[in-house]
Design an enzyme around this catalytic site. Structure first.
Site, PDB file in Angstrom:
ATOM      1  N   ASP A  87       1.017  -1.230   0.086  1.00  0.00           N
ATOM      2  CA  ASP A  87      -0.098   0.012   0.059  1.00  0.00           C
ATOM      3  C   ASP A  87       0.945   1.234   0.051  1.00  0.00           C
ATOM      4  O   ASP A  87       2.305   1.127  -0.013  1.00  0.00           O
ATOM      5  CB  ASP A  87      -1.020  -0.071   1.215  1.00  0.00           C
ATOM      6  CG  ASP A  87      -2.239   0.744   0.947  1.00  0.00           C
ATOM      7  OD1 ASP A  87      -2.258   1.755   0.145  1.00  0.00           O
ATOM      8  OD2 ASP A  87      -3.296   0.161   1.451  1.00  0.00           O
ATOM      9  N   GLU A 115     -10.529   6.787   3.929  1.00  0.00           N
ATOM     10  CA  GLU A 115      -9.572   5.956   4.929  1.00  0.00           C
ATOM     11  C   GLU A 115      -9.162   7.006   5.970  1.00  0.00           C
ATOM     12  O   GLU A 115      -8.648   8.175   5.580  1.00  0.00           O
ATOM     13  CB  GLU A 115      -8.736   5.235   4.192  1.00  0.00           C
ATOM     14  CG  GLU A 115      -7.627   6.176   3.388  1.00  0.00           C
ATOM     15  CD  GLU A 115      -6.680   5.228   2.789  1.00  0.00           C
ATOM     16  OE1 GLU A 115      -6.029   4.539   3.337  1.00  0.00           O
ATOM     17  OE2 GLU A 115      -6.615   5.269   1.341  1.00  0.00           O
TER      18      GLU A 115
END
Length: 625
Positions: free
Chosen positions: A321, A516
């Site tokens: 990520d 997020e």
């Protein structure tokens, strides 16, 4: 949905059966993983020609707006470039600037000695959602309520077409997380709290995106298919509630946190969807930010290599990520060593690609990362590129501009509208106030969210966090209501309330856009302004239909009592008319809850199968007409 039981490794002959094959269902059919290694006869001679610098370059990914100079694509032999949620072309965020920009970077990669094209990655998580004018589908939490794998596969196919219109060949989707605590700001990215639903619909999305091919041969993926990426491996939906301060003054409660469960629980709840994804042929998997019992997943060999690659038989490649590798250890070089040796194949290092490449080169020269591990990583990346047809000299690697005419088209939006209809969950319908009569004298609409396409779409829409307002082309709920009623029906609208004398009132409430981190919340109670709005309209005495736009179940409190009907519409995307199709009876509500709906904050977390399970509305609940 066909019932499937996922058998843990411990439950199957002491671990003798690979998890990818450990399915038991009515058909007793064994499903194995797609064989990306079928292309290895073409990969080996290519790998043999590569220098170490060319190999390591394939393992690096930079970001469009953070690449220092576009010539770096050639200079460092980059394997990939991404556009994160806010990384748009400098020339604008429309279809043509995207196609021109991606084409330019692909052409640069083709000037390298071996002419290996880059993979261009985007977060097309509910349609090609970075791009203005794209078809935006409901977020996954809504699609989970449809329980319709064929529809999810069709959405994947359309998303792939709109991506290829811009030249992008790789989406960081689907998210196959199993969210277990709705306070997590990424809850809406998962299909359901159930690993069954997450696995079935995640596999369907992969088939749609990648064209459905189960076996891989060089160039076997259709030119109009794209590479899928199951994420975030593993346990991102199971992090423990723990307030933490982040740089910039933000506070996160669950995001990038620690999943504190034993391995049996990890396998039972969080791993099954990845076995389904591999069986469906997924070519890439993104490793999560989160930790497992205190250790960052991105550096755990047991999870990345032992389970995912060896046990589950995953033959594609792993991508980290966004800057996640650097979180493994305070010393960056040690972090890179741990992650690559654990099994990471490609590093998402938006502005740090040159540093990553230099660091990994040093580690190989020092013998701290074996050359065999580099060769394995690059073999996996090249497998995918070859199977996708990226090395086919007879196939254009540029944007398919013949698809521009269908980008955001009526046909694509009709599928999105159908998805909205099927995702809605009717929670309450006293005195059968729904469906509303199209020929009513007056329908009153209240609430800012009723006429705001940005709120409908939520996060990961045009921008990373999303935003309220006319962010992209679409139909708001208010516009859909006006189009649905008869020419004799008056539709009135008030941001703050009203409604006296109307036949019925539709009040739209819910969350502002978020993604997020920012979306983590301590309290999921509806905003006091929303509660007051419903109470003001209800005080007029008209029947009140409350539509909740949210990325998770919300604590309804007094709103449930004051409303005659309540509809969970989730984050429906650009096609608000899909909501009005149900409100006015053109379609019956069909959605079934993909998450248990809590009565109060004290209930959270609440998941089907819990001891003393007593939610306000159970997993799978949904009324109809």
């Amino acid at each position: 949905m066909r019932r499937r039981e996922f058998l843990t490794r411990a439950a199957v002959c002491g671990g003798a059966v690979p998890l990818a094959l450990a399915w038991r269902g009515a058909s007793a059919q064994v499903v194995g993983p797609a064989r990306w290694s079928a292309v290895d006869s073409a990969v080996r001679p290519l790998l043999a020609q590569m220098t170490l610098d060319e190999k390591i370059g394939q393992m690096a990914q930079g970001e469009l707006n953070q690449i220092k100079d576009e010539s770096d694509v050639e200079r460092y032999f980059l394997g990939s470039v991404l556009s994160g949620g806010d990384a748009d072309p400098k020339e604008g965020n429309g279809l043509l600037p995207w196609a021109d920009t991606i084409d330019r970077l692909v052409e640069r990669s083709m000037r390298t000695r071996l002419k290996i094209p880059i993979l261009y990655g985007v977060d097309a998580v509910h349609g090609h959602s970075n791009v203005e004018g794209a078809t935006i589908f409901p977020h996954n939490i809504g699609l989970g309520c449809t329980r319709n794998a064929a529809l999810v596969e069709e959405i994947g196919r359309i998303t792939a077409l709109e991506m290829r219109a811009t030249g992008a060949q790789w989406t960081f989707a689907p998210c196959v997380a199993t969210p277990r605590d709705e306070r997590w700001g990424r809850t809406y990215e998962g299909f359901a709290e159930s690993p069954d639903v997450a696995g079935e619909l995640g596999a369907a999305a992969i088939r749609g995106l990648q064209g459905g091919a189960a076996e891989r041969a060089p160039g076997s993926m259709a030119a109009r298919a794209v590479l899928a990426c199951a994420k975030h491996y593993v346990g991102d939906g199971g992090t423990s509630y723990e307030p933490r301060e982040l740089p910039g003054g933000r506070t996160t409660l669950l995001d990038q946190g620690d999943t504190r469960v034993d391995e049996a629980t990890l396998r039972r709840i969080h791993l099954p969807a990845y076995a389904e994804a591999i069986a469906a042929g997924v070519g890439s998997i993104m490793v999560s930010y989160n930790s497992w019992n205190g250790a960052k997943v991105s550096g755990i060999p047991h999870l990345l290599t032992d389970i995912l690659k060896n046990e589950l038989g995953f033959e594609g490649f792993l991508i980290s990520d966004y800057y996640a590798i650097g979180q493994i250890d305070r010393d960056y070089k040690t972090a890179v060593m741990k992650s690559i040796n654990a099994g990471m194949d490609m590093a998402m290092e938006p502005a740090g690609y040159a540093r990553f490449i230099a660091t990994l080169r040093e580690l190989v020269d020092e013998g701290r990362v074996p050359l065999a591990r580099i060769d394995d990583a690059v073999t996996r990346i090249l497998r995918v590129k070859l199977a996708m047809g990226l090395m086919d000299s007879k196939r254009s690697q540029l944007a398919d501009r013949s698809l521009h005419a269908s980008f955001g088209s009526r046909e694509h939006r009709e599928v999105a509208r159908r998805a909205v209809r099927e995702s809605l969950v009717l929670l309450k319908n006293d005195r059968r106030v729904l469906p509303l009569a199209k020929n009513a004298a007056r329908i009153h609409v209240a609430g800012r969210a009723a006429d705001d396409v940005g709120i409908q779409c939520g996060g990961w829409t045009v921008t990373w966090q999303g935003r309220a307002g006319a962010t992209t082309a679409g139909t708001t709920l208010l516009q859909g209501i006006k189009a649905a009623v008869s020419s004799r029906t008056s539709v009135t609208f008030d941001l703050e309330g009203g409604g006296e004398g109307a036949d019925a009132a539709i009040v739209v409430v819910g969350e502002q856009p978020y993604a997020e981190g920012v979306g983590d919340r301590r309290d999921l109670t509806l905003a006091s302004d929303d509660v007051a709005l419903v109470e003001r309209v209800a005080a007029t005495g008209v029947p009140v239909v409350v539509v909740v736009l949210s990325g998770r179940p919300m604590i309804l409190g007094s709103v449930l009592d004051r409303a005659s009907a309540v509809v969970a519409a989730w984050l429906p995307g650009t096609e608000g008319a899909g909501v009005t199709d149900v409100l006015f009876g053109d379609s019956k509500p069909r959605g079934k809850l993909s998450h248990s709906w809590p009565r109060a904050m004290a209930d959270i977390p609440v998941n089907v199968g819990d001891a003393n399970y007593a939610p306000l509305f159970a997993f799978g609940f949904g009324l109809s007409y």
